[in-house]
Design an enzyme around this catalytic site. Sequence first.
Site, PDB file in Angstrom:
ATOM      1  N   GLU A  53      77.819 -57.273  80.371  1.00 56.58           N
ATOM      2  CA  GLU A  53      76.640 -57.672  79.574  1.00 56.58           C
ATOM      3  C   GLU A  53      77.072 -58.709  78.521  1.00 56.58           C
ATOM      4  O   GLU A  53      78.156 -58.584  77.942  1.00 56.58           O
ATOM      5  CB  GLU A  53      76.108 -56.420  78.854  1.00 56.58           C
ATOM      6  CG  GLU A  53      74.971 -56.650  77.893  1.00 56.58           C
ATOM      7  CD  GLU A  53      74.688 -55.416  77.009  1.00 56.58           C
ATOM      8  OE1 GLU A  53      75.628 -54.676  76.660  1.00 56.58           O
ATOM      9  OE2 GLU A  53      73.507 -55.200  76.696  1.00 56.58           O
ATOM     10  N   ASN A 118      67.841 -60.129  77.194  1.00 56.93           N
ATOM     11  CA  ASN A 118      69.197 -59.739  77.557  1.00 56.93           C
ATOM     12  C   ASN A 118      69.203 -59.692  79.088  1.00 56.93           C
ATOM     13  O   ASN A 118      68.595 -58.809  79.693  1.00 56.93           O
ATOM     14  CB  ASN A 118      69.508 -58.376  76.931  1.00 56.93           C
ATOM     15  CG  ASN A 118      70.962 -57.983  77.081  1.00 56.93           C
ATOM     16  OD1 ASN A 118      71.666 -58.493  77.940  1.00 56.93           O
ATOM     17  ND2 ASN A 118      71.406 -57.050  76.250  1.00 56.93           N
ATOM     18  N   LYS A 135      66.897 -56.894  80.776  1.00 61.70           N
ATOM     19  CA  LYS A 135      67.130 -55.508  80.335  1.00 61.70           C
ATOM     20  C   LYS A 135      65.833 -54.820  79.911  1.00 61.70           C
ATOM     21  O   LYS A 135      65.084 -55.331  79.062  1.00 61.70           O
ATOM     22  CB  LYS A 135      68.121 -55.524  79.187  1.00 61.70           C
ATOM     23  CG  LYS A 135      68.624 -54.164  78.729  1.00 61.70           C
ATOM     24  CD  LYS A 135      69.747 -54.364  77.707  1.00 61.70           C
ATOM     25  CE  LYS A 135      70.356 -53.056  77.229  1.00 61.70           C
ATOM     26  NZ  LYS A 135      71.470 -53.303  76.274  1.00 61.70           N
ATOM     27  N   GLU A 154      69.605 -54.987  68.860  1.00 66.84           N
ATOM     28  CA  GLU A 154      69.093 -55.547  70.128  1.00 66.84           C
ATOM     29  C   GLU A 154      67.573 -55.635  70.123  1.00 66.84           C
ATOM     30  O   GLU A 154      66.993 -56.523  70.738  1.00 66.84           O
ATOM     31  CB  GLU A 154      69.548 -54.680  71.300  1.00 66.84           C
ATOM     32  CG  GLU A 154      70.950 -54.950  71.754  1.00 66.84           C
ATOM     33  CD  GLU A 154      71.186 -54.362  73.124  1.00 66.84           C
ATOM     34  OE1 GLU A 154      70.551 -54.768  74.093  1.00 66.84           O
ATOM     35  OE2 GLU A 154      72.037 -53.446  73.203  1.00 66.84           O
ATOM     36  N   CYS A 180      73.685 -52.017  80.596  1.00 67.75           N
ATOM     37  CA  CYS A 180      74.182 -51.125  79.546  1.00 67.75           C
ATOM     38  C   CYS A 180      73.310 -49.882  79.313  1.00 67.75           C
ATOM     39  O   CYS A 180      73.375 -48.929  80.057  1.00 67.75           O
ATOM     40  CB  CYS A 180      74.412 -51.894  78.255  1.00 67.75           C
ATOM     41  SG  CYS A 180      75.452 -50.938  77.114  1.00 67.75           S
ATOM     42  N   ASN A 205      78.213 -53.197  76.831  1.00 69.11           N
ATOM     43  CA  ASN A 205      78.952 -53.271  75.550  1.00 69.11           C
ATOM     44  C   ASN A 205      78.609 -51.977  74.830  1.00 69.11           C
ATOM     45  O   ASN A 205      77.474 -51.809  74.358  1.00 69.11           O
ATOM     46  CB  ASN A 205      78.448 -54.412  74.671  1.00 69.11           C
ATOM     47  CG  ASN A 205      78.910 -55.792  75.112  1.00 69.11           C
ATOM     48  OD1 ASN A 205      79.851 -56.354  74.558  1.00 69.11           O
ATOM     49  ND2 ASN A 205      78.230 -56.347  76.102  1.00 69.11           N
TER      50      ASN A 205
END
Length: 320
Positions: A53, A118, A135, A154, A180, A205
């Site tokens: 990621e 993302n 994502k 995020e 993730c 991450n």
Amino acid sequence: MAPGHTAGRTVVVGAGQLGPIERDHTREAVVARLLTLLREGSERGCDLVVFPELALTTFFPRWFENDVASFDHFYESAMPGPATLPLFDEAKRLGIGFCLGYAELTDPDSSGDRHRYNTQILVERDGAIAAKYRKVHLPGHEENEPDRAFQHAERYYFEPGPDGFGVWRAFGGVVGMMICNDRRWPETYRVMGLQGVELILCGYNTPIHYVPDPSQDILQGFHNALVMQSGAYQNGTWVVGVAKGGVEAGVDSLAQSMIVAPSGQIVAQALTTGDELIVASCDLDWCRRYTGTLFDFQRYRRPEMYTRITSQRGASPREL
Ligand code: CDT
């Protein structure tokens, strides 16, 4: 290979784990590291190398900037762009595919708005982008939380992916992607499982220190394996989890990249917290051992019993 199992459709997959990327590292320097892993993947017979990621930059949501656009230099507005084109060119020259996570800044839409996602792409052996995933589950927080040792903003820097969990015919099988935090949610795997997924690719991450509940810190490695092994087994699919690990900008992140078989067994796992390639031969026909027996969805699932899963979001405890 499972006992008594005959080789079928095999994809040789490399998980190209990265060590830290610091804030001042250039895209060119990072792409040089990706090229090293890609070339090693080619030498070791990989059809595909999976990167983490946000593989092109440091994990920038750990800092809060009041002007979100001041971090736009961490996003890609073109893919490939000038710095990433060498990766596409080398993949094409070597005839090897790759999967890459990055921060995406879209072109303006019909209202003139640009969107930040993302994102993870799947690139085929000819250098063409075969699939893009944005994502779905964005963890962390929307506002600055100055008391934290580091942010996980995020939900400030990205919009949730609007497209859900697709699957694509690629590399001789049915391939899906997640990023993730998505790997912690059983719905992620099941939505792809219901589309016959055989290989799920996931970059991550994961800071080892979980600020809202530090008692979970020591369990990060356990939880990482737990969710990917159970997701693989319960949906009869391969899962490839690839970390950006090590101490980045003072924040220690989980490494332990792994490739998990449809049996739920880990068949390869990274030993370091730095740049490292692990490789496994993934026989996609192995999936049928699970999706054709114990997890024969058509035969055994009871979707009429699961309606709460889509009709309701949070838990609503009631008095019995
Ligand atoms: N990148 C990412 O999604 N990381 C989260 C960290 C925990 S939530 C702060 C994860 O689920 O691994």
